[in-house]
Design a protein around this motif. Structure first.
Motif, mmCIF file in Angstrom:
data_model
loop_
_atom_site.group_PDB
_atom_site.id
_atom_site.type_symbol
_atom_site.label_atom_id
_atom_site.label_comp_id
_atom_site.label_asym_id
_atom_site.label_seq_id
_atom_site.Cartn_x
_atom_site.Cartn_y
_atom_site.Cartn_z
ATOM 1 N N SER A 1 4.892 5.344 2.895
ATOM 2 C CA SER A 1 4.274 6.664 2.999
ATOM 3 C C SER A 1 5.226 7.740 2.509
ATOM 4 O O SER A 1 6.388 7.793 2.908
ATOM 5 C CB SER A 1 3.898 6.951 4.454
ATOM 6 O OG SER A 1 3.642 8.332 4.634
ATOM 7 N N LYS A 2 4.690 8.635 1.661
ATOM 8 C CA LYS A 2 5.458 9.784 1.182
ATOM 9 C C LYS A 2 5.108 11.047 1.960
ATOM 10 O O LYS A 2 5.635 12.119 1.675
ATOM 11 C CB LYS A 2 5.200 9.993 -0.319
ATOM 12 C CG LYS A 2 6.190 10.905 -1.000
ATOM 13 C CD LYS A 2 7.602 10.365 -0.940
ATOM 14 C CE LYS A 2 8.599 11.336 -1.563
ATOM 15 N NZ LYS A 2 8.751 12.583 -0.794
ATOM 16 N N GLY A 3 4.226 10.944 2.943
ATOM 17 C CA GLY A 3 3.949 12.086 3.789
ATOM 18 C C GLY A 3 2.654 12.792 3.464
ATOM 19 O O GLY A 3 1.888 12.399 2.590
ATOM 20 N N VAL B 1 6.139 -0.483 8.147
ATOM 21 C CA VAL B 1 5.972 0.804 7.474
ATOM 22 C C VAL B 1 7.332 1.418 7.151
ATOM 23 O O VAL B 1 8.222 1.447 7.997
ATOM 24 C CB VAL B 1 5.177 1.789 8.357
ATOM 25 C CG1 VAL B 1 5.123 3.173 7.702
ATOM 26 C CG2 VAL B 1 3.780 1.267 8.629
ATOM 27 N N VAL B 2 7.467 1.909 5.925
ATOM 28 C CA VAL B 2 8.607 2.722 5.518
ATOM 29 C C VAL B 2 8.066 4.084 5.117
ATOM 30 O O VAL B 2 7.089 4.171 4.375
ATOM 31 C CB VAL B 2 9.372 2.096 4.331
ATOM 32 C CG1 VAL B 2 10.530 3.004 3.887
ATOM 33 C CG2 VAL B 2 9.893 0.716 4.697
ATOM 34 N N ASN C 1 5.996 8.671 -4.822
ATOM 35 C CA ASN C 1 5.387 7.352 -4.948
ATOM 36 C C ASN C 1 5.392 6.886 -6.400
ATOM 37 O O ASN C 1 5.680 5.717 -6.698
ATOM 38 C CB ASN C 1 3.949 7.375 -4.418
ATOM 39 C CG ASN C 1 3.879 7.334 -2.908
ATOM 40 O OD1 ASN C 1 4.683 6.669 -2.260
ATOM 41 N ND2 ASN C 1 2.926 8.042 -2.338
ATOM 42 N N LEU C 2 5.067 7.793 -7.309
ATOM 43 C CA LEU C 2 5.045 7.447 -8.726
ATOM 44 C C LEU C 2 6.426 7.008 -9.210
ATOM 45 O O LEU C 2 6.540 6.134 -10.068
ATOM 46 C CB LEU C 2 4.563 8.636 -9.556
ATOM 47 C CG LEU C 2 3.155 9.161 -9.283
ATOM 48 C CD1 LEU C 2 2.812 10.292 -10.241
ATOM 49 C CD2 LEU C 2 2.124 8.042 -9.398
ATOM 50 N N VAL D 1 0.853 -1.188 0.000
ATOM 51 C CA VAL D 1 0.000 0.000 0.000
ATOM 52 C C VAL D 1 0.890 1.240 0.000
ATOM 53 O O VAL D 1 1.796 1.368 0.827
ATOM 54 C CB VAL D 1 -0.945 0.017 1.216
ATOM 55 C CG1 VAL D 1 -1.516 1.432 1.444
ATOM 56 C CG2 VAL D 1 -2.080 -0.964 1.015
ATOM 57 N N LEU D 2 0.618 2.140 -0.940
ATOM 58 C CA LEU D 2 1.269 3.444 -0.978
ATOM 59 C C LEU D 2 0.302 4.477 -0.431
ATOM 60 O O LEU D 2 -0.911 4.364 -0.621
ATOM 61 C CB LEU D 2 1.649 3.830 -2.409
ATOM 62 C CG LEU D 2 2.591 2.900 -3.174
ATOM 63 C CD1 LEU D 2 2.821 3.433 -4.584
ATOM 64 C CD2 LEU D 2 3.921 2.751 -2.449
ATOM 65 N N THR D 3 0.833 5.500 0.235
ATOM 66 C CA THR D 3 0.002 6.584 0.723
ATOM 67 C C THR D 3 0.780 7.885 0.701
ATOM 68 O O THR D 3 2.017 7.886 0.653
ATOM 69 C CB THR D 3 -0.535 6.287 2.147
ATOM 70 O OG1 THR D 3 -1.492 7.297 2.503
ATOM 71 C CG2 THR D 3 0.587 6.267 3.167
ATOM 72 N N GLY D 4 0.064 8.980 0.741
ATOM 73 C CA GLY D 4 0.678 10.303 0.709
ATOM 74 C C GLY D 4 -0.167 11.239 -0.131
ATOM 75 O O GLY D 4 -0.754 10.822 -1.121
#
Length: 355
Positions: free
Chosen positions: A97-99, A117-118, A18-19, A5-8
């Motif tokens: 997570s990118k914030g 989580v990273v 993320n991209l 899962v990516l988030t931000g």
């Protein structure tokens, strides 16, 4: 297939990192889904990738008094509950997570679900959202080496900034064709972030007569900031926002005028393109862009003009100084060892997922 899962979100800068990871992650066998907000810019950007997208409630935690501060903690709790249920359903091996504030509930929910989580911190000092997320993270990737001192050294990893590979593969010829530009004058690309900058827009437009004698200009002015009076002006093109053509525009550009967001400035560094940075003021932000800009100025990569000093005359002088000394800036950037961030971040994701 293993799931990630990516988030931000909240700004384009919290999504582009993320991209940048997508291609390498897919090659490594990851099946990817995204958690963001319903109306944030991330929902629009991620829709173009075709990734499964899930939205949650978002509450912004402010450092100043605002009546919304009494309501938003409940939205954070709501978002955490929603993210908790989503993660139980998706069953990812890890979360990256990118914030941005949308990421905080996702990171907390992952920790509750015992999902590793990273996170990645773009700026020199961690923002509030990432400060809240760090205790729940297994690893924290940072862009600037100076950032390590602000974090638990057991978690911190200096990776640099993940750069979208397509940014490096643009066609200058295609960019000039898109803008109707020629090869007889150098090209300036001016941009003020995903939402645009009124200060940069105004100072640039006040100088168009002088600048267009020497340069061609493509202006990414932000949503609702187009000036219809300037349509058809020779050597000048304005767009609210550019997506697919952006690598081509970057390839044709000889000099950037920009805010000092981390993602943008590291793309300039990767491209080895001279740049004039006008960071957000402390009144507009927490001062992270000022620190970013000073770091790049100290390393000889950028010329910096602070917004407090921004006038029509100072912008014109700074543009000419940057262009006149372009070889010096390029030589400094050629010495940079920044790179390979994508590979390092994906490796860390793989490591925590195995644990």
């Amino acid at each position: 297939m293993k799931k990630l899962v990516l988030t931000g979100g909240g700004s384009a800068g919290h999504v582009t990192g993320n991209l940048a990871l997508l291609s390498t992650l897919k090659q490594a066998g990851w099946e990817i889904e995204y958690i963001g907000s319903k109306d944030g810019i991330e929902s629009t950007i991620i829709a173009e990738t075709g990734l499964p997208y899930h939205s949650i409630a978002v509450g912004k935690l402010r450092r100043y008094f605002d009546l919304k501060n009494f309501k938003d903690p409940f939205r954070v709790l709501q978002g955490t509950f929603q993210a908790f249920r989503l993660l139980r359903k998706i069953k990812p091996k890890a979360v990256f997570s990118k914030g941005g504030f949308v990421a905080v509930p996702v990171v907390i929910a992952a920790w509750i679900n015992r999902i590793p989580v990273v996170i990645h911190e773009s700026d020199l000092t961690p923002g509030l959202a990432n400060k809240l997320s760090v205790p729940f993270a297994n690893k924290v990737c940072v862009t600037f080496p100076e950032t390590v001192q602000h974090l638990d050294r057991q978690k911190a990893n200096h990776t640099g900034s993940p750069i979208r590979s397509e940014i490096l593969r643009g066609s200058a010829e295609a960019g000039r064709a898109f803008c109707g530009f020629t090869t007889d004058k150098p090209i300036i690309l001016a941009m003020g972030g995903s939402l645009g900058s009124v200060a940069i827009n105004n100072a640039l437009r006040q100088n168009l007569d002088a600048l267009l004698q020497q340069f061609q200009i493509v202006h990414l002015c932000g949503k609702d900031n187009l000036d219809p009076r300037l349509e058809g002006l020779s050597g000048y093109r304005q767009f609210e926002y550019v997506s697919h053509e952006l690598p081509d525009l970057f390839a044709m550009t000889d000099l950037f005028i920009s805010r000092a967001g981390s993602n943008a400035i590291f793309e300039f560094l990767a491209l080895k393109k001279p740049n004039l940075l006008i960071p957000l003021t402390r009144a507009q932000s927490r001062g992270d862009q000022i620190l970013n800009a000073r770091s790049f100025e100290k390393q000889g990569y950028s010329h910096v003009l602070f917004e407090e000093d921004l006038t029509s005359a100072s912008l014109l002088a700074a543009v000419r100084e940057t262009h006149d000394n372009r070889e010096r800036y390029i030589a400094a950037m050629e010495q940079s060892t920044s790179g390979h961030a994508v590979e390092q971040i994906v490796s860390l994701i793989q490591q925590v997922a195995k644990k």
